[in-house]
Structures are given as C-alpha cells and as structure tokens.
Write a protein that holds these residues in place. Sequence first.
Motif, PDB file in Angstrom:
ATOM      1  N   UNK A  59      88.034-132.149  12.390  1.00  0.00           N
ATOM      2  CA  UNK A  59      87.164-130.971  12.506  1.00  0.00           C
ATOM      3  C   UNK A  59      86.262-131.038  13.736  1.00  0.00           C
ATOM      4  N   UNK A  60      86.707-131.799  14.727  1.00  0.00           N
ATOM      5  CA  UNK A  60      85.922-131.946  15.965  1.00  0.00           C
ATOM      6  C   UNK A  60      85.605-130.586  16.603  1.00  0.00           C
ATOM      7  N   UNK A  61      84.379-130.474  17.101  1.00  0.00           N
ATOM      8  CA  UNK A  61      83.996-129.347  17.972  1.00  0.00           C
ATOM      9  C   UNK A  61      83.440-129.954  19.252  1.00  0.00           C
ATOM     10  N   UNK A  62      84.208-129.827  20.330  1.00  0.00           N
ATOM     11  CA  UNK A  62      83.789-130.391  21.624  1.00  0.00           C
ATOM     12  C   UNK A  62      83.534-129.234  22.586  1.00  0.00           C
ATOM     13  N   UNK A  63      82.344-129.194  23.149  1.00  0.00           N
ATOM     14  CA  UNK A  63      81.954-128.057  23.980  1.00  0.00           C
ATOM     15  C   UNK A  63      81.291-128.493  25.278  1.00  0.00           C
ATOM     16  N   UNK A  64      81.376-127.629  26.281  1.00  0.00           N
ATOM     17  CA  UNK A  64      80.557-127.785  27.477  1.00  0.00           C
ATOM     18  C   UNK A  64      80.223-126.409  28.028  1.00  0.00           C
ATOM     19  N   UNK A  65      79.202-126.375  28.858  1.00  0.00           N
ATOM     20  CA  UNK A  65      78.818-125.124  29.506  1.00  0.00           C
ATOM     21  C   UNK A  65      79.461-125.099  30.882  1.00  0.00           C
ATOM     22  N   UNK A  66      80.289-124.102  31.122  1.00  0.00           N
ATOM     23  CA  UNK A  66      80.973-123.972  32.408  1.00  0.00           C
ATOM     24  C   UNK A  66      80.394-122.777  33.156  1.00  0.00           C
ATOM     25  N   UNK A  67      80.236-122.951  34.449  1.00  0.00           N
ATOM     26  CA  UNK A  67      79.710-121.864  35.274  1.00  0.00           C
ATOM     27  C   UNK A  67      80.866-121.060  35.835  1.00  0.00           C
ATOM     28  N   UNK A  68      80.925-119.790  35.514  1.00  0.00           N
ATOM     29  CA  UNK A  68      81.970-118.925  36.046  1.00  0.00           C
ATOM     30  C   UNK A  68      81.378-117.894  36.982  1.00  0.00           C
ATOM     31  N   UNK A  69      82.243-117.097  37.563  1.00  0.00           N
ATOM     32  CA  UNK A  69      81.783-116.082  38.513  1.00  0.00           C
ATOM     33  C   UNK A  69      80.858-115.069  37.832  1.00  0.00           C
ATOM     34  N   UNK A  70      81.090-114.845  36.537  1.00  0.00           N
ATOM     35  CA  UNK A  70      80.281-113.853  35.818  1.00  0.00           C
ATOM     36  C   UNK A  70      79.251-114.519  34.908  1.00  0.00           C
ATOM     37  N   UNK A  71      78.845-115.723  35.273  1.00  0.00           N
ATOM     38  CA  UNK A  71      77.807-116.407  34.506  1.00  0.00           C
ATOM     39  C   UNK A  71      78.362-117.597  33.747  1.00  0.00           C
ATOM     40  N   UNK A  72      77.483-118.186  32.937  1.00  0.00           N
ATOM     41  CA  UNK A  72      77.874-119.387  32.209  1.00  0.00           C
ATOM     42  C   UNK A  72      78.593-119.009  30.920  1.00  0.00           C
ATOM     43  N   UNK A  73      79.488-119.883  30.504  1.00  0.00           N
ATOM     44  CA  UNK A  73      80.181-119.668  29.233  1.00  0.00           C
ATOM     45  C   UNK A  73      80.396-121.017  28.558  1.00  0.00           C
ATOM     46  N   UNK A  74      80.586-120.979  27.249  1.00  0.00           N
ATOM     47  CA  UNK A  74      80.841-122.200  26.493  1.00  0.00           C
ATOM     48  C   UNK A  74      82.347-122.379  26.364  1.00  0.00           C
ATOM     49  N   UNK A  75      82.835-123.519  26.829  1.00  0.00           N
ATOM     50  CA  UNK A  75      84.251-123.845  26.679  1.00  0.00           C
ATOM     51  C   UNK A  75      84.392-124.835  25.541  1.00  0.00           C
ATOM     52  N   UNK A  76      85.481-124.752  24.815  1.00  0.00           N
ATOM     53  CA  UNK A  76      85.612-125.618  23.650  1.00  0.00           C
ATOM     54  C   UNK A  76      87.003-126.188  23.515  1.00  0.00           C
TER      55      UNK A  76
END
Lengths: 147, 134
Positions: A59-76
């Motif tokens: 049930x792992x949830x691994x996330x990071x905040x990535x900076x994209x052209x249209x702002x930051x988003x959470x990748x998982x």
Amino acid sequence: MKTLLNMLFAGTLGVVAQGAGAAPCAPADCKALDAVARDYIEGWYDGNAARMRNALSPQLAKRNVAQGADGARVEEMGADGLIYYTGKGAGATRDPALRRADVTVLDVSGDMAAVKLVAQDWVDYLALARIDGQWKIVTVVWELHPR
Amino acid sequence: METKVLVLASAMLAHAAVAAAQDDVAAVRQLASDYATAWYAADTGGLAAMVHGQLAVRTLQAGGRLQEGDAASLTRAAASGSAERMPALDIVVFNVYGNAAFARVGSGKRTDYLQAGRINGQWKIINILQGAQP
C-alpha cells in the motif's frame, strides 16, 4: 581565509539541508529500520526487485513535487511501479561513488517510525509501519538534490 | 579588498539561507499545528485547505492492518467525530529539504507522521501515516 570561506559555505549548506539528529531507539528497532532502508536503496542500486519488494508495503504511497511548465504538481508511484522499475535496472549502478545511502532513524512511535535517507541524487523521507512483526515502508516523500 | 567582498557575500548568503530555512521550518510547524487544530475542532473546511487533493492516508490499526484513505475520507472522518478538547500537542519538524518536509504530530493518544510538499509556494500535506501511540 580559504578556511573561513569554506566554513561559511559549509554552514550555509548545513542549514539549508536541515540535518536532523538521530532519535534514540531500541537497538533492535534501529537495526531493523536501517536494514529496511538499505533493502530499499541498495535494491534500487542493485536492480534487485526482490529486495525492493521486501522493503515496501503493497500500500505504498510515494510522492514528490515536480515543477512543470504550468506550475508544480504531485507525482506518485506505488509499490508495483517501484518494484517494476527496480527490476528493470532503472537505478542500477555498481559504482561505489554513485551509491550514497546515509540512513538516519528520526523517530519511533510504537509500531510506526520515521527515517531519512540521503541517496546519491535525492533525499527520501520514509514513514514505516511494523506489520506482522516486519517493518515496511508505507509512505515516502522525496526531493532531488539541487543541481 | 576582493577577499573582504567575498567574505561579506558569503556571510550574507549564509544569513539568507538560515533565514529561509527557519521560515520553512516555521511554516511546516504551523501547517502541522493547524492540521491538528482543525482535526480536533472537526473543522472540515480548515482541514481540506491544508491537505493536497491527492492526499494519501494510511492508518495503522490494531492487528497491523493498514487502512487506506484520502482527502475526502479524512474530512468525512473529521466531520463524523464531534469536536474534542484538543490535547497537548507534541509537534516536531524533523526535516525540510527543498520542497519536501517531514513532521510528526503527537497528541498523547495517537501519532501522525505528516509528509508535506511545497506546491506553488504553499505547503500542503500529501501523505499521512497515523496510528495509536503505544
């Protein structure tokens, strides 16, 4: 003078990185938590999916905040993805200079624990739970080192 | 002269880094405190504002089972409970690194490990592992 500059620079990095002290924990817990963190990161460096699987809760949830052209988003990513990419050798390297793995147990609260892992290219914050007597990584947030 | 300028520039850089790091730690501490306050006040709107829409909640239950939740289930759980007197909180910000942070809220009854991310300048909780304190 060079020494003074080096000290100032090192002090700056130290503050930005916010080095946290290791928490006191029972030796058996500390040893087990360290071993799980090493299964995770050494499994990644070795391309060893079995070691990675052993470290993770399904049930792992691994996330990071990535900076994209249209702002930051959470990748998982979940456990299946991480095990898959580990087995594909996405992070595999045998070069000892590229296998940084500094593990610090930050906290233990009953059957939950917090661990910091400084890897070659990023920092992982790991939250773990003891399930059926085995510590497993349940949630991760990570951040690349600045380039 | 050049050396003095370099030393001054390094000192200013160090000072700015210290101030920024202190600001980040304070912001994450405030986030953790606001999260706990909203939970105990059953303030679902406040809670929703602090968590990211992709929040993952893992609750360690007796017997070692992990229950999965998300932002909606967290706010539903807060709404279904009556507001409680807030216990003394033990908040620790373990670490902040770039746009990632790790903190703990202990309340006597339970522990919440909060993993937060800075998204467009705002710290939001993106992962929670919670369970009863021993």
